[in-house]
Design a protein around this motif. Structure first.
Motif, PDB file in Angstrom:
ATOM      1  N   SER A  94     -29.675   3.541  35.264  1.00  0.00           N
ATOM      2  CA  SER A  94     -28.970   4.512  34.433  1.00  0.00           C
ATOM      3  C   SER A  94     -29.797   5.776  34.226  1.00  0.00           C
ATOM      4  O   SER A  94     -29.277   6.891  34.301  1.00  0.00           O
ATOM      5  N   GLY A  95     -31.102   5.625  33.984  1.00  0.00           N
ATOM      6  CA  GLY A  95     -31.956   6.791  33.785  1.00  0.00           C
ATOM      7  C   GLY A  95     -32.071   7.630  35.048  1.00  0.00           C
ATOM      8  O   GLY A  95     -32.045   8.868  34.996  1.00  0.00           O
ATOM      9  N   ALA A  96     -32.199   6.968  36.203  1.00  0.00           N
ATOM     10  CA  ALA A  96     -32.303   7.696  37.465  1.00  0.00           C
ATOM     11  C   ALA A  96     -31.013   8.450  37.763  1.00  0.00           C
ATOM     12  O   ALA A  96     -31.044   9.600  38.224  1.00  0.00           O
ATOM     13  N   LEU A  97     -29.871   7.822  37.492  1.00  0.00           N
ATOM     14  CA  LEU A  97     -28.583   8.481  37.727  1.00  0.00           C
ATOM     15  C   LEU A  97     -28.447   9.719  36.857  1.00  0.00           C
ATOM     16  O   LEU A  97     -27.998  10.779  37.325  1.00  0.00           O
ATOM     17  N   GLU A  98     -28.849   9.614  35.608  1.00  0.00           N
ATOM     18  CA  GLU A  98     -28.786  10.770  34.707  1.00  0.00           C
ATOM     19  C   GLU A  98     -29.714  11.882  35.187  1.00  0.00           C
ATOM     20  O   GLU A  98     -29.357  13.067  35.150  1.00  0.00           O
ATOM     21  N   SER A  99     -30.909  11.500  35.649  1.00  0.00           N
ATOM     22  CA  SER A  99     -31.868  12.488  36.146  1.00  0.00           C
ATOM     23  C   SER A  99     -31.341  13.192  37.402  1.00  0.00           C
ATOM     24  O   SER A  99     -31.508  14.411  37.563  1.00  0.00           O
ATOM     25  N   ILE A 100     -30.692  12.434  38.296  1.00  0.00           N
ATOM     26  CA  ILE A 100     -30.123  13.028  39.509  1.00  0.00           C
ATOM     27  C   ILE A 100     -29.071  14.076  39.155  1.00  0.00           C
ATOM     28  O   ILE A 100     -29.015  15.159  39.746  1.00  0.00           O
ATOM     29  N   LYS A 101     -28.248  13.772  38.175  1.00  0.00           N
ATOM     30  CA  LYS A 101     -27.167  14.673  37.785  1.00  0.00           C
ATOM     31  C   LYS A 101     -27.680  15.951  37.132  1.00  0.00           C
ATOM     32  O   LYS A 101     -27.026  17.006  37.215  1.00  0.00           O
TER      33      LYS A 101
END
Length: 541
Positions: A94-101
């Motif tokens: 979840s944290g990586a997905l938010e960072s990618i966005k």
């Protein structure tokens, strides 16, 4: 005898469990197991005591011996590390997905479909690897080589993730990492089950679950440190690479193959067993254990002589009891709502009146609570036994699901956020979630995989664990995919009542079918769960 270089590597690895920083996380779990486990001493049997005679003859070959905890720790550390890397992936997602966005320098601009593909790619890879392992590759390679392969795939996948320059490349990298997860979750429980001393087997397989939970918490922590940085997701994914290298080196060059796997291939298993047990065990004790392993392998080989090899050997009626027990606990593990309670915990706390930030913090607290309760399971699994923990834990799971149902709104909608719960409902919901998580971690969480690793004979163990892993990931995917639709159509109250009904069915199934396996050798367990012409007690002393 093993070559000097391998022995030197193995001795260095024993020392590394107390010195090397690269294995510090795995070492924490290992040292915890050493604190909570004590050596059992085989009592001298009386002539009239049949149970004690069976213990010293059929299963006492590694219960009363001196245990080299350094050797046990090393043999456990690398499979556990492979499991921990699975947890790291979950915690980072979840944290990586938010960072990618939000990373301005990457311009990925993920839409909803791409976000779903990034998150689910590792699950797709895990499903694929599980199917490959179940089809026979796992048995051909052996569990040690599977763990080494998992380490290699983790290394390739983690490196590709951190250096992805397009969404499609990132999805492919996640799928490769997922292949590592699938092989790790297949090979690790098999290797631990087949190499651990009987008195520690339950503790160590349960401790692997603790390693996964610890990995999830490490992923949470890592994500919280880098989620605000531009391109922080690259650093998140890169953290898995050093641990992947350790897993690859340890399983590829330090660990021996499983003695039981070697015996099933009619190969010399004495050097591997000696390496695993260490210098504290006498040649006589080693030979006693080896004789039992080889005797069972020889008997089963003779029974299969002249019969054609079949990819459907696991479906033989003599394995029916083991197959039902092993696969039913894995399915019940998911169909009692495990994905829903874990994946939707934050929304539940928000519905109970917590702020979004507060709900996220509580989710981390729930994760820490999971680790603590898993530690209790590790502590008690070889003293209380598998059956009592399963029956008590699953009964508590069922109770918590009923409480969640009663505390939930009774109309359909898009989820728990559609209704504002009363203060009383909120308190009961929060308490029920903690009860569910705690009960799950002392029952289905570690013990389902413990039973899967124990109840199947060596010949079909690899195939059976592959099928169980495939069912686990597949049923997890089905429940997670259909839960929002179910809540929208019938409401969360009815959904929780449905999970509770399955919980009642699972308690009845466990009560009828699960035989206690604590303290027994894998050969004794095979004798109890397999319908064959030749039994242990029929073979004489």
């Amino acid at each position: 005898m093993p070559p000097p270089s391998a022995s030197a590597l193995y001795n260095d690895a024993v020392a590394m469990t107390t010195n090397a920083e690269t294995t510090a996380r795995a070492r924490t779990s290992i040292l915890f197991s050493l604190v909570v486990v004590k050596v059992e001493v085989v009592k001298v049997p009386d002539d009239d005591d049949d149970d004690d005679m069976k213990e010293t003859r059929g299963g006492g070959t590694n219960r009363g011996i001196g245990i080299d905890y350094g050797r046990v720790g090393v043999a456990f550390a690398f499979p556990a590390l492979a499991g921990m890397l699975f947890g790291v992936d979950i915690g980072l997602s979840s944290g990586a997905l938010e960072s990618i966005k939000t990373s301005a320098s990457d311009f990925f601009s993920l839409n909803a479909s791409q976000s779903g593909q990034v998150v689910s790619a590792s699950l797709f890879g895990a499903l694929t690897a599980s199917a490959i392992a179940a089809a026979g590759t796992g048995l051909k390679l052996g569990s040690r080589k599977e763990i080494a392969l998992a380490g290699l795939l983790y290394l390739i996948g983690g490196t590709m993730e951190a250096n992805a320059r397009s969404v499609d490349f990132l999805i492919a990298a996640k799928a490769i990492y997922g292949l590592g997860i699938g092989f790790a979750m297949h090979g690790a429980p098999v290797y631990i089950a087949e190499t651990a001393p009987s008195s520690l087997r339950g503790t160590l397989i349960s401790l692997k679950e603790a390693a996964i939970v610890f990995g999830i918490l490490c992923g949470y922590f890592c994500a919280s440190q880098y989620v605000g940085e531009d391109g922080g997701w690259r650093t998140m994914f890169l953290t898995s690479v050093p641990l992947a290298v350790v897993t690859l080196v340890g399983a590829g060059f330090i660990l021996p193959d499983s003695p039981r796997w070697l015996a099933s291939k009619n190969m010399d298993s004495f050097p591997a067993l000696k390496k695993l047990r260490g210098p504290n065990v006498s040649e006589v004790e080693l030979m006693n254990e080896l004789d039992e392993i080889n005797m069972f392998a020889d008997v089963r080989r003779k029974e299969e002589m002249g019969k054609p090899r079949s990819p459907f050997a696991i479906l033989d009626k003599k394995y029916a009891k083991a197959l039902y027990v092993g696969l039913s606990v894995v399915l019940f593990q998911q169909f009692t709502g495990q994905p829903s309670v874990l994946y939707y915990a934050t929304q539940t706390f928000e519905a109970a009146g917590w702020s979004t930030q507060g709900a996220s913090n509580i989710a981390v607290v729930v994760g820490v609570f999971k680790l603590i309760m898993t530690g209790i399971a590790v502590w008690k699994v070889d003293s209380l036994g598998r059956r009592p923990l399963l029956l008590g834990g699953v009964s508590a799971i069922t109770l918590s699901l009923m409480v969640l149902a009663l505390a939930s709104p009774d109309f359909a909608g898009s989820g728990v956020e559609v209704a504002t719960l009363s203060e009383t409902q909120a308190r009961f919901s929060v308490a029920a979630i903690f009860l569910y998580v705690g009960a799950y971690q002392v029952s289905f969480g570690p013990i389902a995989w413990l039973l899967v690793g124990e109840v199947f004979p060596t010949k079909v163990r690899s195939q059976a664990v592959g099928i169980a892993t495939l069912l686990n990931f597949g049923s997890n995917f089905i429940v997670s995919l259909n839960l929002p639709y179910a809540i929208e159509q019938i409401g969360i109250k009815s959904t929780y009542f449905g999970f509770a009904s399955i919980g009642i069915l699972s308690v009845a199934s466990i009560y009828v079918s699960v035989v206690e396996t604590k303290g027994k050798t894998l050969e004794e367990i095979e004798d109890a769960y397999t319908i064959t012409e030749t039994k242990i007690d029929d073979r004489g002393d």
